[in-house]
Design an enzyme around this catalytic site. Structure first.
Site, PDB file in Angstrom:
ATOM      1  N   ARG A 171     -46.136  72.564  -7.176  1.00  0.00           N
ATOM      2  CA  ARG A 171     -47.332  73.059  -6.470  1.00  0.00           C
ATOM      3  C   ARG A 171     -47.872  72.010  -5.492  1.00  0.00           C
ATOM      4  NH1 ARG A 171     -44.858  76.465  -8.093  1.00  0.00           N
ATOM      5  NH2 ARG A 171     -45.370  78.058  -9.634  1.00  0.00           N
ATOM      6  N   SER A 221     -51.984  83.064 -11.086  1.00  0.00           N
ATOM      7  CA  SER A 221     -51.933  82.130 -12.198  1.00  0.00           C
ATOM      8  C   SER A 221     -52.953  81.017 -11.960  1.00  0.00           C
ATOM      9  CB  SER A 221     -50.524  81.544 -12.315  1.00  0.00           C
ATOM     10  OG  SER A 221     -50.444  80.661 -13.398  1.00  0.00           O
ATOM     11  N   GLU A 291     -54.308  75.363 -11.072  1.00  0.00           N
ATOM     12  CA  GLU A 291     -53.330  75.557 -10.000  1.00  0.00           C
ATOM     13  C   GLU A 291     -54.019  76.191  -8.798  1.00  0.00           C
ATOM     14  OE1 GLU A 291     -49.734  78.740  -9.431  1.00  0.00           O
ATOM     15  OE2 GLU A 291     -49.621  77.419 -11.165  1.00  0.00           O
TER      16      GLU A 291
END
Length: 300
Positions: A171, A221, A291
């Site tokens: 990420r 998410s 995230e």
């Protein structure tokens, strides 16, 4: 600093005090002081250079799919690049502008019998966001297929990156570190069988629909995968599914998602996130990192 950006740039669509809840996937978020929709690189450059010259805070968002904008909104100038959404296919390469849908980019690859992007068939973000976050799913990551990226630095200069220079990680990409604005990405793919590509994309989308609460607004998410664990399982095992604050709720379908069940606000989302983090830390000693990107002003 100009008091009226609309007068400064009459050819660019610019809105004042525009609620970002109209654009985020969570349907939450306060107003942007100024919200611009540039149509091409030249317009992006004009806005970037203006913001730089006037010390105006500048924020760029894509499809706002993995994003929470606080209820205080965003100071200065915000740009949404969704009007820059061109996709071209040249040989085994798919060239997509930053505002192009990642899903539409996978369809373009499929339509030209190119394989390698199937993993992204259901990722709801933009190409720019996918590069910025090194988006991934079902064992695939953007870093495995993105070969070149064109970005704009905060002073308006253009920079070209190859895959190695993008410094992709979990990420993460180099454009996060130098505050670059992704303008275009090139995906190097391989020839494949169109029927097999279609079948894999359909299978991944069916699996996503079966497990994820796609029927409700969410930011995807929420938490990064902690080393040695799965965030969703930790949240489930902590008995947090269904936990609600205001209109935001830990999804009863997938514990890794927070959904907007009843006119939730960004503050509701943040309250749920903080409660989940505190509970998981207390029960299992694991720190959950977000995230999802959380940006904007704190509410007073």
């Amino acid at each position: 600093m100009a008091n009226n950006l609309m007068q400064e740039f009459p050819d660019i669509q610019i809105l004042k005090d525009e609620p970002l809840s109209k654009y985020t996937n969570t349907k939450t978020g306060g107003p942007a002081d100024w919200l611009a929709f540039p149509k091409d690189v030249a317009e992006v450059q004009k806005l970037v250079q203006f913001a730089d010259a006037n010390a105006m805070p500048l924020t760029v968002i894509g499809n706002a799919s993995n994003l929470i904008v606080r209820d205080g909104g965003i100071e200065g100038l915000t740009m949404i690049l969704t009007q820059m959404n061109g996709i071209q296919v040249e040989g085994n390469r798919v060239i997509a502008q930053a505002g192009a849908s990642y899903i539409e980019t996978t369809k373009a690859a499929r339509d030209h019998s190119l394989t390698g992007l199937e993993f992204a068939a259901g990722i709801p973000g933009s190409v720019g966001g996918a590069i910025f976050m090194n988006a991934g799913a079902y064992g695939g990551e953007t870093k495995n297929v993105a070969s070149e990226v064109t970005a704009m630095l905060p002073d308006g200069t253009i920079k070209h990156y190859d895959n190695e220079e993008l410094d992709f990680g979990y990420r993460h990409s180099a454009v996060q570190d130098n505050h670059g604005i992704v303008l275009e990405a090139v995906f190097d793919l391989k020839p494949g069988d169109q029927a097999e590509i279609t079948a894999l994309m359909d299978d991944l989308n069916a699996r996503r629909a079966a497990k994820q609460p796609l029927e409700l607004p969410s930011c995807g998410s929420v938490f990064k995968r902690p080393e040695g664990y799965f965030a969703g399982k930790l949240i489930h095992d902590a008995g947090l599914q269904g936990y609600t604050s205001g209109g935001a709720q830990v999804s009863t379908k997938h514990a890794g998602f927070i959904v907007n069940v009843d006119h939730g606000t960004a503050t509701d989302y943040l309250n749920v996130i903080h409660h989940v983090q505190a509970t998981v830390k207390e029960k299992f000693g694991v720190s959950l990192e977000t995230e999802v990107r959380i940006i904007g002003r704190e509410t007073e």
